[in-house]
Design a protein around this motif. Sequence first.
Motif, mmCIF file in Angstrom:
data_model
loop_
_atom_site.group_PDB
_atom_site.id
_atom_site.type_symbol
_atom_site.label_atom_id
_atom_site.label_comp_id
_atom_site.label_asym_id
_atom_site.label_seq_id
_atom_site.Cartn_x
_atom_site.Cartn_y
_atom_site.Cartn_z
ATOM 1 N N GLU A 129 0.728 -1.287 0.066
ATOM 2 C CA GLU A 129 -0.091 -0.187 -0.210
ATOM 3 C C GLU A 129 0.849 1.336 -0.093
ATOM 4 O OE1 GLU A 129 -3.870 -2.007 2.472
ATOM 5 O OE2 GLU A 129 -3.056 -0.200 3.104
ATOM 6 N N GLY A 130 0.242 2.386 -0.182
ATOM 7 C CA GLY A 130 0.902 3.765 -0.261
ATOM 8 C C GLY A 130 1.385 4.059 1.241
ATOM 9 N N PRO A 131 2.167 5.173 1.383
ATOM 10 C CA PRO A 131 2.488 5.628 2.555
ATOM 11 C C PRO A 131 1.129 6.497 3.020
ATOM 12 C CG PRO A 131 4.270 6.221 1.273
ATOM 13 C CD PRO A 131 2.986 5.645 0.404
ATOM 14 N N VAL A 132 0.675 6.269 4.408
ATOM 15 C CA VAL A 132 -0.347 7.302 4.836
ATOM 16 C C VAL A 132 0.008 8.191 5.979
ATOM 17 C CG1 VAL A 132 -2.262 7.010 6.524
ATOM 18 C CG2 VAL A 132 -1.980 5.247 4.772
ATOM 19 N N LEU A 133 -0.025 9.357 5.662
ATOM 20 C CA LEU A 133 0.508 10.321 6.726
ATOM 21 C C LEU A 133 -0.095 10.180 7.982
ATOM 22 C CD1 LEU A 133 2.167 13.160 6.588
ATOM 23 C CD2 LEU A 133 0.101 14.060 6.388
ATOM 24 N N LEU A 134 0.818 10.364 9.240
ATOM 25 C CA LEU A 134 0.575 10.401 10.160
ATOM 26 C C LEU A 134 0.639 11.766 10.874
ATOM 27 C CD1 LEU A 134 2.749 7.313 11.481
ATOM 28 C CD2 LEU A 134 0.219 7.484 11.165
ATOM 29 N N VAL A 135 1.707 12.540 10.565
ATOM 30 C CA VAL A 135 1.738 13.862 11.253
ATOM 31 C C VAL A 135 2.938 14.685 10.417
ATOM 32 C CG1 VAL A 135 3.847 13.483 12.679
ATOM 33 C CG2 VAL A 135 1.945 15.089 13.564
ATOM 34 N N THR A 136 2.728 16.213 10.442
ATOM 35 C CA THR A 136 3.677 16.815 9.967
ATOM 36 C C THR A 136 4.020 17.599 10.947
ATOM 37 O OG1 THR A 136 2.828 16.848 7.669
ATOM 38 C CG2 THR A 136 3.998 18.715 8.314
#
Lengths: 113, 115
Positions: free
Chosen positions: A41-48
């Motif tokens: 799967e693709g990367p899923v954003l957790l936090v910036t």
Amino acid sequence: TQLLEQSPQFLSIQEGENLTVYCNSSSVFSSLQWYRQEPGEGPVLLVTVVTGGEVKKLKRLTFQFGDARKDSSLHITAAQPGDTGLYLCAGKRANQAGTALIFGKGTTLSVSS
Amino acid sequence: EPEVTQTPSHQVTQMGQEVILRCVPISNHLYFYWYRQILGQKVEFLVSFYNNEISEKSEIFDDQFSVERPDGSNFTLKIRSTKLEDSAMYFCASTRTDLGNTEAFFGQGTRLTVV
């Protein structure tokens, strides 16, 4: 030479343990993002994180951006099997034109019950 | 929740053949990207696209690669003559702005296998 060094590369722990994953660079970043990627799967954003010294919390996950904006850490409290996955840090260098993200190689976390 | 969608999820092609990978970015996003991830390696930037033109590309993105936004929703990556080493997961991403703190959202990826 890796612009973003992640450590450790692999981590295998028991449910309930705490852990910290590190993302280090000799370059200054205008922002760093943490992603979680499941196999296939693709990367899923957790936090910036954007500001030097910034700390962000997402339930049991705590993210910190270094004061000099060259490093970041991800701390997981009381890890659960559902936390298993590949954790990636990625960022945009402060003196770099454009919007391309530079990725680290990732930390593969395995939490067993 | 808006998401980036990619098709197909898997593509097997013979060496030398052309492939087109498709992506539908998030609708109010203006900046589009392709990244690839060779098995066991890190995610690598290929190209960024804004206002119907390439804004940045890496050294990986050679003359065999091209990108296009043929209509108001799709964003495609074409590999003209595939090589074995093009086998990888290809991820499309989009962002709303080009600011340093802008968040990139990734699709599920297309697994390309060149045989």
